[in-house]
Design a protein around this motif. Structure first.
Motif, PDB file in Angstrom:
ATOM      1  N   THR A   6     -43.386 -35.513  68.098  1.00 17.60           N
ATOM      2  CA  THR A   6     -42.102 -36.589  68.484  1.00 17.60           C
ATOM      3  C   THR A   6     -41.404 -35.901  69.603  1.00 17.60           C
ATOM      4  OG1 THR A   6     -41.558 -36.481  66.071  1.00 17.60           O
ATOM      5  CG2 THR A   6     -39.605 -37.644  68.170  1.00 17.60           C
ATOM      6  N   GLN A   7     -41.112 -37.386  70.541  1.00 15.46           N
ATOM      7  CA  GLN A   7     -40.330 -37.435  72.457  1.00 15.46           C
ATOM      8  C   GLN A   7     -39.439 -38.345  72.474  1.00 15.46           C
ATOM      9  OE1 GLN A   7     -42.690 -36.631  74.878  1.00 15.46           O
ATOM     10  NE2 GLN A   7     -44.767 -35.561  73.734  1.00 15.46           N
ATOM     11  N   SER A   8     -38.554 -37.392  72.099  1.00 15.12           N
ATOM     12  CA  SER A   8     -37.079 -37.554  72.066  1.00 15.12           C
ATOM     13  C   SER A   8     -36.223 -36.792  72.440  1.00 15.12           C
ATOM     14  CB  SER A   8     -36.797 -37.876  70.342  1.00 15.12           C
ATOM     15  OG  SER A   8     -35.509 -37.847  70.524  1.00 15.12           O
ATOM     16  N   HIS A   9     -37.113 -36.174  73.893  1.00 14.74           N
ATOM     17  CA  HIS A   9     -36.386 -34.996  74.480  1.00 14.74           C
ATOM     18  C   HIS A   9     -35.436 -36.135  75.765  1.00 14.74           C
ATOM     19  CE1 HIS A   9     -39.271 -32.822  72.812  1.00 14.74           C
ATOM     20  NE2 HIS A   9     -38.842 -32.020  72.239  1.00 14.74           N
ATOM     21  N   ILE A  10     -34.044 -35.176  75.991  1.00 20.81           N
ATOM     22  CA  ILE A  10     -33.857 -35.347  77.339  1.00 20.81           C
ATOM     23  C   ILE A  10     -34.464 -34.579  78.332  1.00 20.81           C
ATOM     24  CG2 ILE A  10     -31.644 -35.344  78.627  1.00 20.81           C
ATOM     25  CD1 ILE A  10     -30.703 -36.596  76.585  1.00 20.81           C
ATOM     26  N   ALA A  11     -34.931 -35.445  78.804  1.00 17.46           N
ATOM     27  CA  ALA A  11     -35.509 -35.053  80.510  1.00 17.46           C
ATOM     28  C   ALA A  11     -34.832 -34.292  81.415  1.00 17.46           C
ATOM     29  CB  ALA A  11     -36.265 -36.035  81.352  1.00 17.46           C
ATOM     30  N   ASN A  12     -35.470 -32.845  80.987  1.00 20.03           N
ATOM     31  CA  ASN A  12     -35.005 -31.219  81.423  1.00 20.03           C
ATOM     32  C   ASN A  12     -35.813 -30.709  82.960  1.00 20.03           C
ATOM     33  OD1 ASN A  12     -33.406 -28.696  81.889  1.00 20.03           O
ATOM     34  ND2 ASN A  12     -34.231 -27.750  80.084  1.00 20.03           N
ATOM     35  N   THR A  13     -36.094 -32.038  84.125  1.00 23.31           N
ATOM     36  CA  THR A  13     -36.891 -31.513  84.832  1.00 23.31           C
ATOM     37  C   THR A  13     -35.575 -31.448  86.309  1.00 23.31           C
ATOM     38  OG1 THR A  13     -36.472 -34.056  85.576  1.00 23.31           O
ATOM     39  CG2 THR A  13     -38.389 -32.906  84.341  1.00 23.31           C
ATOM     40  N   GLY A  14     -34.136 -31.289  85.544  1.00 19.39           N
ATOM     41  CA  GLY A  14     -33.872 -30.380  87.215  1.00 19.39           C
ATOM     42  C   GLY A  14     -34.391 -29.275  87.575  1.00 19.39           C
ATOM     43  N   ALA A  15     -33.793 -28.757  88.600  1.00 13.46           N
ATOM     44  CA  ALA A  15     -33.828 -27.175  89.178  1.00 13.46           C
ATOM     45  C   ALA A  15     -32.624 -26.710  89.353  1.00 13.46           C
ATOM     46  CB  ALA A  15     -35.098 -27.331  90.352  1.00 13.46           C
ATOM     47  N   LEU A  16     -31.558 -26.918  90.034  1.00 15.18           N
ATOM     48  CA  LEU A  16     -30.326 -26.560  90.407  1.00 15.18           C
ATOM     49  C   LEU A  16     -29.994 -25.830  88.995  1.00 15.18           C
ATOM     50  CD1 LEU A  16     -28.647 -29.233  92.714  1.00 15.18           C
ATOM     51  CD2 LEU A  16     -30.257 -27.512  92.830  1.00 15.18           C
ATOM     52  N   GLU A  17     -29.330 -24.614  89.325  1.00 18.76           N
ATOM     53  CA  GLU A  17     -28.228 -23.771  88.287  1.00 18.76           C
ATOM     54  C   GLU A  17     -27.166 -23.945  88.342  1.00 18.76           C
ATOM     55  OE1 GLU A  17     -29.840 -22.525  85.577  1.00 18.76           O
ATOM     56  OE2 GLU A  17     -31.570 -22.659  86.256  1.00 18.76           O
ATOM     57  N   LEU A  18     -26.597 -24.398  87.549  1.00 16.57           N
ATOM     58  CA  LEU A  18     -24.763 -24.513  87.994  1.00 16.57           C
ATOM     59  C   LEU A  18     -24.663 -23.569  87.254  1.00 16.57           C
ATOM     60  CD1 LEU A  18     -22.669 -26.783  88.654  1.00 16.57           C
ATOM     61  CD2 LEU A  18     -22.738 -27.415  86.213  1.00 16.57           C
ATOM     62  N   ASP A  19     -24.095 -22.186  87.972  1.00 20.77           N
ATOM     63  CA  ASP A  19     -23.462 -21.108  88.060  1.00 20.77           C
ATOM     64  C   ASP A  19     -22.304 -20.878  87.591  1.00 20.77           C
ATOM     65  OD1 ASP A  19     -26.122 -18.993  88.188  1.00 20.77           O
ATOM     66  OD2 ASP A  19     -25.944 -19.890  89.884  1.00 20.77           O
ATOM     67  N   LYS A  20     -21.566 -21.040  88.697  1.00 19.45           N
ATOM     68  CA  LYS A  20     -19.960 -21.667  88.131  1.00 19.45           C
ATOM     69  C   LYS A  20     -19.909 -22.623  88.656  1.00 19.45           C
ATOM     70  CE  LYS A  20     -16.606 -19.611  86.441  1.00 19.45           C
ATOM     71  NZ  LYS A  20     -15.790 -20.334  84.876  1.00 19.45           N
ATOM     72  N   ALA A  21     -19.082 -24.196  87.677  1.00 17.83           N
ATOM     73  CA  ALA A  21     -18.991 -25.513  88.759  1.00 17.83           C
ATOM     74  C   ALA A  21     -17.365 -24.977  89.164  1.00 17.83           C
ATOM     75  CB  ALA A  21     -19.027 -26.298  87.619  1.00 17.83           C
ATOM     76  N   LYS A  22     -17.558 -25.059  90.871  1.00 16.42           N
ATOM     77  CA  LYS A  22     -15.842 -26.353  91.108  1.00 16.42           C
ATOM     78  C   LYS A  22     -15.028 -27.183  90.062  1.00 16.42           C
ATOM     79  CE  LYS A  22     -17.188 -25.428  95.320  1.00 16.42           C
ATOM     80  NZ  LYS A  22     -17.606 -26.132  97.414  1.00 16.42           N
ATOM     81  N   GLY A  23     -15.979 -27.702  89.600  1.00 16.90           N
ATOM     82  CA  GLY A  23     -15.524 -28.690  88.168  1.00 16.90           C
ATOM     83  C   GLY A  23     -14.800 -30.420  88.904  1.00 16.90           C
ATOM     84  N   ALA A  24     -15.435 -30.039  90.070  1.00 15.54           N
ATOM     85  CA  ALA A  24     -15.541 -31.822  90.502  1.00 15.54           C
ATOM     86  C   ALA A  24     -16.001 -32.285  89.469  1.00 15.54           C
ATOM     87  CB  ALA A  24     -15.819 -32.368  91.846  1.00 15.54           C
TER      88      ALA A  24
END
Length: 588
Positions: free
Chosen positions: A326-344
């Protein structure tokens, strides 16, 4: 995915299944060797019996008879040892293979997008992950290697029979086409029958799981008799599917037994007459042929039975691989790591629909600054909860962009994005585990001491310690041992200890006592402090404290502003909502 049909065997599917044995190659080869050894040793016993009769008993040679008996005993001991090894390691191999498949399946299912679970029955998925995968193990323990062993044994028997007496061999072989034809028809019929059985098992599991989960609704609306009748209908279909397999068995096995008896009778008749007349056929050969005939026909009958097992395993594998493919995945192709978001947070012209051609979110745009608290209000179905799903990438938007800290959320890895967002849902889900594990979700990085300190900060420590065993109190399935308010408090604490940069609250205060509501209000104030917060608000106090209120209607933002600003708008949507829903609360 292999098509479900009456085709007797799907080699492509079988090859794919065998790929899971690569990790256990040595065990696989040993089991195959044991199957071959069992077939060879099984053929030796009748041969030794023939020699004992013709050379020792008729010659009245006691030492030679003892020699043959010792050989037969040795063969028997070896056969037992190989059979033990075969049974143990075949089952060991099967259990390890299904463990690997089950782990792979569960890991895959945890990565499916929410849309997949929206359309899939829980009971059916449970059947695939538990029952069907368990059935696959029988391919190795009872199907594949036993069939190989039986086929080798039959080939060896056929060769020895031709060597010993081609006349008697031809008599036996004359019956084989009948058995082989019946076996072929039986296999095809059973393949279709087992498809029906697995379908009915899945339907039964799904029905029972849903009714047990929703038993309160069944009883509240007095639907016991109706659901009982529906269960009877489903159970009847399940019974009929199994009875069909019994019917095919009841036809095939008597035919096979009758054919075997006819072959033995012909061997005794022809061989006995020849031996009595002093021909080339001896009494030992006749005795050996009786055993060989039984050994030749028994595997045929057993192969049909084992083929049933193999087919049931293949049907189960077909269904499991259907989910694995089954191909039912959210594409996890992002490369950025969100270590500690500012929250905007920024929504830019976002459009989304759970179904095609039916938009739930219609060209929404808004911005949340770091540390702000945004309240979202609106009627049921306005699209408030969908905002939560889209920000967490549980669903992919149709168009537009969603940004966190000025970057598109698709550019972040899923784990790091969701790791910075904590959600307290209106419908709190708790696992059948301790309160501590429900709070930490078995995250070893969060200690019990940290949980206790956090509980004290948001004011729920006393409530937890009042329960038997405190933080180690087992809340049972779905948290049934706690009230809705208590479950909500656990959810707040779970969100707080994860130390998120962005907090989303879908508050639920209906059916909550005033004491729990007071604790929830305190918890809300504490965990939103200094964090970017989006609150789907049901309580006036929370709305008033929000830096900005977004008013939604039919998938659109119709108004935006503070509580005071929105009340100043004559005939405004929020003002009308306030007068209908919140004014009584404020008066109280």
């Amino acid at each position: 995915m292999a098509k479900e049909s009456g085709k007797a065997f799907d080699f492509r599917l079988f090859k794919r299944l065998l790929a899971f044995t690569n990790k256990y190659r040595f065990t696989f080869y040993f089991v195959a060797f044991a199957a071959i050894a069992m077939s060879v040793l099984g053929v030796l016993s009748p041969h030794l019996l023939q020699l004992a009769i013709d050379r020792a008993i008729f010659a009245k040679d006691l030492p030679l008879l003892q020699y043959y008996l010792l050989l037969m005993l040795g063969v028997l001991v070896l056969e037992v040892l190989f059979q033990f090894s075969f049974i143990f390691y075949a089952n060991w191999l099967g259990q390890n293979v299904i463990k690997d498949i089950r782990v792979k399946l569960f890991k895959l299912m945890t990565s499916f997008r929410m849309r997949y679970f929206d359309k899939s029955a829980v009971g059916r998925l449970t059947t695939r992950a538990v029952n069907d995968i368990e059935t696959i193990s029988s391919i190795f323990s009872q199907g594949l290697f036993m069939i190989i062993s039986d086929l080798l044994k039959m080939a060896a028997i056929a060769g020895i029979m031709l060597y010993k007496s081609w006349r008697l061999a031809l008599i036996v072989f004359a019956i084989l086409p009948l058995i082989m034809y019946a076996t072929r028809v039986f296999q095809r019929a059973m393949k279709v029958a087992f498809e029906d059985v697995r379908n009915q098992v899945a339907n039964l599991n799904s029905f029972v799981q849903e009714r047990i989960t929703g038993m309160k609704i069944v009883q509240i609306f007095t639907r016991e008799k109706t659901e009982y009748k529906r269960f009877e209908e489903i159970n009847e279909k399940h019974k009929k599917a199994w009875v069909k397999t019994v019917w095919y068995n009841s036809i095939f096995f008597p035919i096979a037994e009758m054919a075997s008896s006819i072959a033995i009778g012909l061997v005794v008749w022809y061989g006995g007459l020849n031996a009595a007349e002093g021909g080339v056929i001896t009494l030992g050969i006749v005795t050996a042929f009786i055993q060989y005939s039984q050994m030749l026909f028994r595997p045929l009958r057993q192969i049909a039975d084992k083929f049933n097992t193999l087919q049931m395993g293949m049907v189960a594998a077909n269904r499991v691989f259907g989910i694995l493919d089954t191909q039912s995945h959210i594409a996890n192709t992002g490369a950025l790591e969100l270590d500690k978001a500012k929250g905007a947070i920024t929504f830019e012209n976002v459009r989304f629909g759970y179904n095609e051609n039916e938009e739930v979110i219609k060209d929404i745009s808004f911005e949340v600054y770091p540390g702000q608290t945004i309240a979202i209000v609106g009627a049921t179905g306005a699209g408030k909860s969908t905002i939560i799903n889209l920000l967490n990438r549980f669903y992919e938007i149709n168009s537009g962009r969603i940004l966190v800290d000025r970057n598109n959320i698709k550019e972040y890895t899923l784990a790091s994005l969701r790791g910075q967002i904590a959600v307290v849902l209106q419908d709190v889900f708790l696992f059948a585990d301790t309160i501590l594990n429900n709070i930490t979700l078995n995250n070893t990085a969060i200690s019990e001491e940290e949980v206790i300190a956090a509980a004290k900060e948001i004011g729920v420590h006393n409530f937890i310690t009042s329960l038997p065993n405190g933080y180690h109190y087992n809340v049972k399935e779905r948290g049934s041992m706690l009230s809705s308010g208590q479950r909500q408090l656990i959810a707040f604490l779970r969100a707080y200890v994860s130390d998120p940069s962005i907090l989303i609250l879908d508050e639920a205060t209906s059916s909550i006592d005033s004491y729990s509501e007071e604790l929830i209000q305190r918890a809300t104030d504490k965990i939103t402090e200094g964090r970017t917060s989006i609150v789907i608000a049901h309580r006036l106090a929370t709305i008033k404290k929000a830096d900005r209120i977004l008013v939604m209607d039919a998938g659109k933002i119709v108004e935006s502003g503070t509580h005071e600003e929105l009340l100043q708008r004559q005939d405004g949507y929020y003002k009308n909502l306030y007068e209908v829903q919140f004014m009584t609360e404020e008066a109280i």
